[in-house]
Write a protein that holds these residues in place. Sequence first.
Motif, PDB file in Angstrom:
ATOM      1  N   UNK A 110       0.804  -1.222   0.000  1.00 19.38           N
ATOM      2  CA  UNK A 110       0.000   0.000   0.000  1.00 19.38           C
ATOM      3  C   UNK A 110       0.840   1.277   0.000  1.00 19.38           C
ATOM      4  N   UNK A 111       2.096   1.192  -0.465  1.00 16.44           N
ATOM      5  CA  UNK A 111       2.901   2.404  -0.606  1.00 16.44           C
ATOM      6  C   UNK A 111       2.258   3.319  -1.650  1.00 16.44           C
ATOM      7  N   UNK A 112       2.604   4.593  -1.598  1.00 15.54           N
ATOM      8  CA  UNK A 112       1.960   5.563  -2.497  1.00 15.54           C
ATOM      9  C   UNK A 112       2.084   5.179  -3.965  1.00 15.54           C
ATOM     10  N   UNK A 113       3.269   4.666  -4.361  1.00 15.31           N
ATOM     11  CA  UNK A 113       3.470   4.337  -5.772  1.00 15.31           C
ATOM     12  C   UNK A 113       2.742   3.063  -6.188  1.00 15.31           C
ATOM     13  N   UNK A 114       2.193   2.344  -5.214  1.00 13.33           N
ATOM     14  CA  UNK A 114       1.443   1.124  -5.504  1.00 13.33           C
ATOM     15  C   UNK A 114      -0.056   1.382  -5.629  1.00 13.33           C
ATOM     16  N   UNK A 115      -0.458   2.654  -5.571  1.00 16.24           N
ATOM     17  CA  UNK A 115      -1.875   3.010  -5.559  1.00 16.24           C
ATOM     18  C   UNK A 115      -2.193   3.940  -6.727  1.00 16.24           C
ATOM     19  N   UNK A 116      -3.306   3.669  -7.397  1.00 14.66           N
ATOM     20  CA  UNK A 116      -3.805   4.544  -8.448  1.00 14.66           C
ATOM     21  C   UNK A 116      -5.037   5.278  -7.928  1.00 14.66           C
ATOM     22  N   UNK A 179      -1.318 -15.118 -22.541  1.00 14.18           N
ATOM     23  CA  UNK A 179      -2.636 -14.949 -21.937  1.00 14.18           C
ATOM     24  C   UNK A 179      -2.514 -14.734 -20.431  1.00 14.18           C
ATOM     25  N   UNK A 180      -1.536 -15.389 -19.815  1.00 18.30           N
ATOM     26  CA  UNK A 180      -1.300 -15.213 -18.379  1.00 18.30           C
ATOM     27  C   UNK A 180      -0.918 -13.770 -18.080  1.00 18.30           C
ATOM     28  N   UNK A 181       0.072 -13.247 -18.794  1.00 19.31           N
ATOM     29  CA  UNK A 181       0.577 -11.903 -18.537  1.00 19.31           C
ATOM     30  C   UNK A 181      -0.491 -10.840 -18.797  1.00 19.31           C
ATOM     31  N   UNK A 182      -1.170 -10.929 -19.937  1.00 20.13           N
ATOM     32  CA  UNK A 182      -2.178  -9.916 -20.283  1.00 20.13           C
ATOM     33  C   UNK A 182      -3.290  -9.888 -19.238  1.00 20.13           C
ATOM     34  N   UNK A 183      -3.779 -11.061 -18.870  1.00 19.53           N
ATOM     35  CA  UNK A 183      -4.883 -11.128 -17.907  1.00 19.53           C
ATOM     36  C   UNK A 183      -4.462 -10.614 -16.540  1.00 19.53           C
ATOM     37  N   UNK A 184      -3.286 -10.998 -16.097  1.00 19.54           N
ATOM     38  CA  UNK A 184      -2.803 -10.572 -14.782  1.00 19.54           C
ATOM     39  C   UNK A 184      -2.633  -9.052 -14.731  1.00 19.54           C
ATOM     40  N   UNK A 185      -2.062  -8.466 -15.773  1.00 17.26           N
ATOM     41  CA  UNK A 185      -1.855  -7.015 -15.790  1.00 17.26           C
ATOM     42  C   UNK A 185      -3.185  -6.264 -15.813  1.00 17.26           C
ATOM     43  N   UNK A 186      -4.115  -6.719 -16.648  1.00 14.33           N
ATOM     44  CA  UNK A 186      -5.415  -6.060 -16.711  1.00 14.33           C
ATOM     45  C   UNK A 186      -6.169  -6.196 -15.390  1.00 14.33           C
ATOM     46  N   UNK A 187      -6.106  -7.366 -14.790  1.00 13.44           N
ATOM     47  CA  UNK A 187      -6.751  -7.582 -13.495  1.00 13.44           C
ATOM     48  C   UNK A 187      -6.138  -6.663 -12.446  1.00 13.44           C
ATOM     49  N   UNK A 188      -4.814  -6.520 -12.474  1.00 14.64           N
ATOM     50  CA  UNK A 188      -4.140  -5.671 -11.497  1.00 14.64           C
ATOM     51  C   UNK A 188      -4.555  -4.220 -11.609  1.00 14.64           C
ATOM     52  N   UNK A 189      -4.546  -3.689 -12.828  1.00 15.54           N
ATOM     53  CA  UNK A 189      -4.846  -2.278 -13.019  1.00 15.54           C
ATOM     54  C   UNK A 189      -6.343  -1.983 -12.990  1.00 15.54           C
ATOM     55  N   UNK A 190      -7.156  -3.020 -12.792  1.00 17.61           N
ATOM     56  CA  UNK A 190      -8.574  -2.794 -12.531  1.00 17.61           C
ATOM     57  C   UNK A 190      -8.762  -2.247 -11.122  1.00 17.61           C
ATOM     58  N   UNK A 192      -7.450  -0.105  -7.519  1.00 22.19           N
ATOM     59  CA  UNK A 192      -6.650   1.029  -7.065  1.00 22.19           C
ATOM     60  C   UNK A 192      -5.293   0.564  -6.552  1.00 22.19           C
ATOM     61  N   UNK A 193      -5.293  -0.543  -5.823  1.00 17.26           N
ATOM     62  CA  UNK A 193      -4.035  -1.153  -5.375  1.00 17.26           C
ATOM     63  C   UNK A 193      -3.518  -2.039  -6.512  1.00 17.26           C
ATOM     64  N   UNK A 194      -2.890  -1.413  -7.513  1.00 15.41           N
ATOM     65  CA  UNK A 194      -2.576  -2.115  -8.752  1.00 15.41           C
ATOM     66  C   UNK A 194      -1.554  -3.237  -8.548  1.00 15.41           C
ATOM     67  N   UNK A 195      -0.551  -3.016  -7.702  1.00 12.09           N
ATOM     68  CA  UNK A 195       0.458  -4.059  -7.496  1.00 12.09           C
ATOM     69  C   UNK A 195      -0.140  -5.241  -6.737  1.00 12.09           C
ATOM     70  N   UNK A 196      -0.939  -4.942  -5.721  1.00 11.71           N
ATOM     71  CA  UNK A 196      -1.629  -6.014  -4.999  1.00 11.71           C
ATOM     72  C   UNK A 196      -2.561  -6.759  -5.940  1.00 11.71           C
ATOM     73  N   UNK A 197      -3.190  -6.021  -6.861  1.00 12.45           N
ATOM     74  CA  UNK A 197      -4.069  -6.652  -7.839  1.00 12.45           C
ATOM     75  C   UNK A 197      -3.315  -7.579  -8.769  1.00 12.45           C
ATOM     76  N   UNK A 198      -2.123  -7.175  -9.183  1.00 14.26           N
ATOM     77  CA  UNK A 198      -1.300  -8.030 -10.040  1.00 14.26           C
ATOM     78  C   UNK A 198      -0.909  -9.303  -9.308  1.00 14.26           C
ATOM     79  N   UNK A 199      -0.510  -9.158  -8.048  1.00  7.01           N
ATOM     80  CA  UNK A 199      -0.134 -10.339  -7.243  1.00  7.01           C
ATOM     81  C   UNK A 199      -1.327 -11.277  -7.099  1.00  7.01           C
ATOM     82  N   UNK A 200      -2.489 -10.711  -6.798  1.00  9.66           N
ATOM     83  CA  UNK A 200      -3.694 -11.530  -6.651  1.00  9.66           C
ATOM     84  C   UNK A 200      -4.045 -12.211  -7.964  1.00  9.66           C
TER      85      UNK A 200
END
Length: 241
Positions: A110-116, A179-190, A192-200
């Motif tokens: 949840x660092x500032x740069x990890x949040x949109x 397909x793995x990379x595209x889906x993971x990146x799109x899911x992450x940036x969906x 606000x916590x984009x990095x946490x979203x990518x990990x999830x």
Amino acid sequence: MTEHDDRIAPPAAAALPADAPMFNRAAWARILPFAAYLFFIVAGDVLERLGVAPSVLLWLYPLKIAAVALLLALFWRQYHELRPLRLSATQALTALATGVVVLVLWVSLNADWMIIGSPSGFDPQRQGRIDWLLVAIRIFGAALVVPLMEELFWRSFLMRWIVAPDFESVEPSQLAFKSFIITVLLFGFEHNLWLAGIVAGAAYSLLYMRHRTLWSPILAHAVTNGLLGLWVVRTGNWSYW
């Protein structure tokens, strides 16, 4: 990540006519519940900008969950990947553990740069008192409806559709790195916590590819969202909602 790669020919892709639609009926059955969810998010943002009171906007969430649940029920017979509901003990335990790990990372990355942006969150308090009906609806929706809707869209549909438009013919074992990379990146940036979203997204996708059943990421996703709801209520960190 997986033994399979882009050298696998997309199943049935060559058999599709040139004028075939981009999305077939099976695709729309997985897209529309997700689209309805996004619609209410956008509508809430517009109404907030128009000055609608936060206490009124809170009730958009029950409407959103009701709309998504209704669409899932209407299309239920088309979700062949959900039948049978079968997970081995090892798969279930792995999914449960994954859900807990993702939760820990979600509230830590949840660092500032990890949040949109600056999420307003979902604060069910009224005059300093928690509206427990809203809390119950929020946790129910987040833990039971959202995981089902999102996994049907991200993993079952999009992840396979990238491999072949006739996505239902694509087995989880045939999913490629792209397909793995595209889906993971799109899911992450969906989120606000984009990095946490990518990990999830990566964790849920790996479960799907390894266990070859959508119920594994659904269970993990449900555990993450359900425990997050309990954590939010316990700590009062409403912005995580």
